[in-house]
Design an enzyme around this catalytic site. Structure first.
Site, PDB file in Angstrom:
ATOM      1  N   PRO A   3       0.788  -1.228   0.000  1.00  0.00           N
ATOM      2  CA  PRO A   3       0.000   0.000   0.000  1.00  0.00           C
ATOM      3  C   PRO A   3       0.828   1.291   0.000  1.00  0.00           C
ATOM      4  O   PRO A   3       1.872   1.366   0.641  1.00  0.00           O
ATOM      5  CB  PRO A   3      -0.823  -0.101   1.292  1.00  0.00           C
ATOM      6  CG  PRO A   3      -0.066  -1.045   2.160  1.00  0.00           C
ATOM      7  CD  PRO A   3       0.580  -2.029   1.221  1.00  0.00           C
ATOM      8  N   ASN A   4       0.311   2.243  -0.733  1.00  0.00           N
ATOM      9  CA  ASN A   4       0.845   3.614  -0.832  1.00  0.00           C
ATOM     10  C   ASN A   4       2.104   3.727  -1.703  1.00  0.00           C
ATOM     11  O   ASN A   4       2.558   4.837  -1.981  1.00  0.00           O
ATOM     12  CB  ASN A   4       1.108   4.229   0.561  1.00  0.00           C
ATOM     13  CG  ASN A   4      -0.158   4.292   1.391  1.00  0.00           C
ATOM     14  OD1 ASN A   4      -1.164   4.821   0.926  1.00  0.00           O
ATOM     15  ND2 ASN A   4      -0.139   3.745   2.588  1.00  0.00           N
ATOM     16  N   ARG A  16       4.914  11.002  -2.477  1.00  0.00           N
ATOM     17  CA  ARG A  16       4.738  10.572  -1.087  1.00  0.00           C
ATOM     18  C   ARG A  16       6.008  10.827  -0.268  1.00  0.00           C
ATOM     19  O   ARG A  16       7.045  10.217  -0.503  1.00  0.00           O
ATOM     20  CB  ARG A  16       4.446   9.068  -1.094  1.00  0.00           C
ATOM     21  CG  ARG A  16       4.356   8.472   0.273  1.00  0.00           C
ATOM     22  CD  ARG A  16       4.313   6.962   0.225  1.00  0.00           C
ATOM     23  NE  ARG A  16       4.122   6.466   1.561  1.00  0.00           N
ATOM     24  CZ  ARG A  16       4.365   5.220   1.949  1.00  0.00           C
ATOM     25  NH1 ARG A  16       4.784   4.333   1.085  1.00  0.00           N
ATOM     26  NH2 ARG A  16       4.179   4.857   3.193  1.00  0.00           N
ATOM     27  N   TYR A  32      11.274   8.820   1.011  1.00  0.00           N
ATOM     28  CA  TYR A  32      11.230   7.799  -0.046  1.00  0.00           C
ATOM     29  C   TYR A  32      11.850   8.256  -1.365  1.00  0.00           C
ATOM     30  O   TYR A  32      11.903   7.486  -2.320  1.00  0.00           O
ATOM     31  CB  TYR A  32       9.774   7.352  -0.272  1.00  0.00           C
ATOM     32  CG  TYR A  32       9.149   6.739   0.959  1.00  0.00           C
ATOM     33  CD1 TYR A  32       9.637   5.546   1.470  1.00  0.00           C
ATOM     34  CD2 TYR A  32       8.096   7.363   1.621  1.00  0.00           C
ATOM     35  CE1 TYR A  32       9.080   4.975   2.613  1.00  0.00           C
ATOM     36  CE2 TYR A  32       7.524   6.804   2.757  1.00  0.00           C
ATOM     37  CZ  TYR A  32       8.026   5.612   3.251  1.00  0.00           C
ATOM     38  OH  TYR A  32       7.487   5.048   4.371  1.00  0.00           O
ATOM     39  N   ASN A  91       8.040  -5.577  -1.346  1.00  0.00           N
ATOM     40  CA  ASN A  91       8.006  -4.486  -0.379  1.00  0.00           C
ATOM     41  C   ASN A  91       6.587  -4.488   0.194  1.00  0.00           C
ATOM     42  O   ASN A  91       5.660  -3.969  -0.445  1.00  0.00           O
ATOM     43  CB  ASN A  91       8.332  -3.137  -1.019  1.00  0.00           C
ATOM     44  CG  ASN A  91       8.415  -2.025   0.023  1.00  0.00           C
ATOM     45  OD1 ASN A  91       7.910  -2.191   1.141  1.00  0.00           O
ATOM     46  ND2 ASN A  91       9.032  -0.908  -0.322  1.00  0.00           N
ATOM     47  N   ALA A 117       3.386  -0.934   4.738  1.00  0.00           N
ATOM     48  CA  ALA A 117       2.879  -0.948   6.121  1.00  0.00           C
ATOM     49  C   ALA A 117       2.451  -2.353   6.566  1.00  0.00           C
ATOM     50  O   ALA A 117       2.502  -2.668   7.765  1.00  0.00           O
ATOM     51  CB  ALA A 117       1.721   0.034   6.258  1.00  0.00           C
ATOM     52  N   ASP A 147       1.944 -15.314   6.269  1.00  0.00           N
ATOM     53  CA  ASP A 147       1.594 -16.720   6.021  1.00  0.00           C
ATOM     54  C   ASP A 147       1.638 -17.044   4.528  1.00  0.00           C
ATOM     55  O   ASP A 147       2.052 -18.140   4.140  1.00  0.00           O
ATOM     56  CB  ASP A 147       0.204 -17.038   6.583  1.00  0.00           C
ATOM     57  CG  ASP A 147       0.215 -17.143   8.107  1.00  0.00           C
ATOM     58  OD1 ASP A 147       1.318 -17.112   8.707  1.00  0.00           O
ATOM     59  OD2 ASP A 147      -0.882 -17.243   8.698  1.00  0.00           O
ATOM     60  N   GLU A 176      12.842  -9.416   0.778  1.00  0.00           N
ATOM     61  CA  GLU A 176      12.018  -8.317   1.302  1.00  0.00           C
ATOM     62  C   GLU A 176      12.810  -7.024   1.140  1.00  0.00           C
ATOM     63  O   GLU A 176      14.001  -6.975   1.498  1.00  0.00           O
ATOM     64  CB  GLU A 176      11.718  -8.582   2.790  1.00  0.00           C
ATOM     65  CG  GLU A 176      10.896  -7.488   3.465  1.00  0.00           C
ATOM     66  CD  GLU A 176      10.668  -7.786   4.954  1.00  0.00           C
ATOM     67  OE1 GLU A 176      10.998  -8.906   5.421  1.00  0.00           O
ATOM     68  OE2 GLU A 176      10.176  -6.875   5.654  1.00  0.00           O
ATOM     69  N   HIS A 200      12.805  -2.725   1.691  1.00  0.00           N
ATOM     70  CA  HIS A 200      12.254  -1.464   2.187  1.00  0.00           C
ATOM     71  C   HIS A 200      13.130  -0.336   1.669  1.00  0.00           C
ATOM     72  O   HIS A 200      14.367  -0.416   1.784  1.00  0.00           O
ATOM     73  CB  HIS A 200      12.215  -1.432   3.724  1.00  0.00           C
ATOM     74  CG  HIS A 200      11.350  -2.494   4.290  1.00  0.00           C
ATOM     75  ND1 HIS A 200       9.986  -2.386   4.327  1.00  0.00           N
ATOM     76  CD2 HIS A 200      11.659  -3.714   4.787  1.00  0.00           C
ATOM     77  CE1 HIS A 200       9.476  -3.494   4.843  1.00  0.00           C
ATOM     78  NE2 HIS A 200      10.468  -4.319   5.129  1.00  0.00           N
ATOM     79  N   ILE A 201      12.502   0.685   1.155  1.00  0.00           N
ATOM     80  CA  ILE A 201      13.238   1.830   0.604  1.00  0.00           C
ATOM     81  C   ILE A 201      13.951   2.582   1.735  1.00  0.00           C
ATOM     82  O   ILE A 201      15.118   2.942   1.628  1.00  0.00           O
ATOM     83  CB  ILE A 201      12.261   2.762  -0.145  1.00  0.00           C
ATOM     84  CG1 ILE A 201      11.643   2.013  -1.332  1.00  0.00           C
ATOM     85  CG2 ILE A 201      12.958   4.052  -0.594  1.00  0.00           C
ATOM     86  CD1 ILE A 201      10.403   2.674  -1.929  1.00  0.00           C
ATOM     87  N   SER A 202      13.223   2.818   2.814  1.00  0.00           N
ATOM     88  CA  SER A 202      13.792   3.544   3.957  1.00  0.00           C
ATOM     89  C   SER A 202      14.394   2.560   4.959  1.00  0.00           C
ATOM     90  O   SER A 202      14.119   1.349   4.899  1.00  0.00           O
ATOM     91  CB  SER A 202      12.693   4.375   4.638  1.00  0.00           C
ATOM     92  OG  SER A 202      11.694   3.514   5.188  1.00  0.00           O
ATOM     93  N   ARG A 243      13.529   4.471  12.115  1.00  0.00           N
ATOM     94  CA  ARG A 243      12.286   5.255  12.113  1.00  0.00           C
ATOM     95  C   ARG A 243      11.456   4.963  13.373  1.00  0.00           C
ATOM     96  O   ARG A 243      12.005   4.549  14.394  1.00  0.00           O
ATOM     97  CB  ARG A 243      11.531   4.972  10.816  1.00  0.00           C
ATOM     98  CG  ARG A 243      12.345   5.405   9.577  1.00  0.00           C
ATOM     99  CD  ARG A 243      11.582   5.187   8.291  1.00  0.00           C
ATOM    100  NE  ARG A 243      10.337   5.960   8.292  1.00  0.00           N
ATOM    101  CZ  ARG A 243       9.350   5.740   7.413  1.00  0.00           C
ATOM    102  NH1 ARG A 243       9.474   4.810   6.482  1.00  0.00           N
ATOM    103  NH2 ARG A 243       8.254   6.466   7.469  1.00  0.00           N
ATOM    104  N   ARG A 285       7.816   0.526  13.273  1.00  0.00           N
ATOM    105  CA  ARG A 285       8.361   0.053  11.990  1.00  0.00           C
ATOM    106  C   ARG A 285       9.572  -0.858  12.171  1.00  0.00           C
ATOM    107  O   ARG A 285      10.076  -1.430  11.214  1.00  0.00           O
ATOM    108  CB  ARG A 285       8.788   1.241  11.118  1.00  0.00           C
ATOM    109  CG  ARG A 285       7.644   2.112  10.672  1.00  0.00           C
ATOM    110  CD  ARG A 285       8.129   3.188   9.706  1.00  0.00           C
ATOM    111  NE  ARG A 285       7.216   4.315   9.708  1.00  0.00           N
ATOM    112  CZ  ARG A 285       6.113   4.394   8.966  1.00  0.00           C
ATOM    113  NH1 ARG A 285       5.799   3.431   8.128  1.00  0.00           N
ATOM    114  NH2 ARG A 285       5.323   5.444   9.045  1.00  0.00           N
TER     115      ARG A 285
HETATM  116  C1  DQA Z   1       8.410   0.947   3.588  1.00  0.00           C
HETATM  117  C2  DQA Z   1       8.525   1.192   5.092  1.00  0.00           C
HETATM  118  C3  DQA Z   1       7.198   0.965   5.781  1.00  0.00           C
HETATM  119  O1  DQA Z   1       7.316   1.193   7.167  1.00  0.00           O
HETATM  120  C4  DQA Z   1       6.156   1.924   5.226  1.00  0.00           C
HETATM  121  O2  DQA Z   1       4.902   1.657   5.808  1.00  0.00           O
HETATM  122  C5  DQA Z   1       6.077   1.899   3.747  1.00  0.00           C
HETATM  123  C6  DQA Z   1       7.310   1.781   2.973  1.00  0.00           C
HETATM  124  C7  DQA Z   1       9.714   1.300   2.841  1.00  0.00           C
HETATM  125  O3  DQA Z   1       9.824   0.918   1.672  1.00  0.00           O
HETATM  126  O4  DQA Z   1      10.589   1.954   3.396  1.00  0.00           O
HETATM  127  O5  DQA Z   1       5.012   2.069   3.170  1.00  0.00           O
HETATM  128  O6  DQA Z   1       8.158  -0.429   3.369  1.00  0.00           O
END
Ligand code: DQA
Length: 146
Positions: free
Chosen positions: A9-10, A17, A22, A73, A76, A86, A97, A99-101, A106, A110
């Site tokens: 999501p997002n 964003r 990001y 990725n 959230a 699962d 897996e 994550h950009i950040s 943070r 998270r």
């Molecule tokens: C994220 C980090 C998550 O905490 C956040 O909810 C995201 C992006 C990242 O790519 O850094 O939506 O997965």
């Protein structure tokens, strides 16, 4: 090697964003980067994004059935979705897996990903380049004829 790059999501709003977290790269740029990298490495890459959890679960089930590799990725959902965790546990191919950040630098909520324990490996905090690194890792596992 078949690779699904799946985004939660997002992430479709990358570019607008929270760019300080990001970056300015748009989601379209991310898709182009993954497709270009896939071509370069001889991987068959499909990139997807969804804001609907059931849709991601369906894509993970499909990847499990195919025995495909996944770069995920979970955004959230990483932090609380046991359903995503699962579904990841059912995968038969490698799971990276991304994550950009740097989620560890943070907010407290998270710091933990419920997905990480079932991932082959985790890349975080390296920006969009993390996706490229994940694809390079998978290409290193692929047989030379793809
Ligand atoms: C994220 C980090 C998550 O905490 C956040 O909810 C995201 C992006 C990242 O790519 O850094 O939506 O997965």
């Amino acid at each position: 090697m078949k690779v699904y790059v799946l985004n939660g999501p997002n992430l479709g709003r990358l570019g607008t964003r929270e760019p300080t977290l990001y970056g300015a790269t748009t989601y379209a740029d991310l898709v182009a980067l993954c497709e270009h990298t896939g071509k370069e490495l001889g991987l068959d890459v499909t990139v997807r994004q969804t804001d609907a959890e059931h849709e991601l679960l369906g894509w993970l089930h499909g990847a499990a059935d195919e025995g495909a590799a996944v770069v995920l990725n979970p955004a959230a959902w990483s932090h609380y979705s046991y359903a995503v965790r699962d579904a990841c546990a059912m995968l038969r191919g490698p799971l990276v897996e991304v994550h950009i950040s740097n989620i560890h630098a943070r907010e407290e909520f998270r710091h933990h990903s419920v997905v990480s324990a079932v991932a082959t490996g985790v890349i975080c905090g390296l920006g969009i380049g993390g996706y490229r690194l994940a694809l390079h890792h998978l290409a290193g596992l692929a047989p030379a004829d793809g």
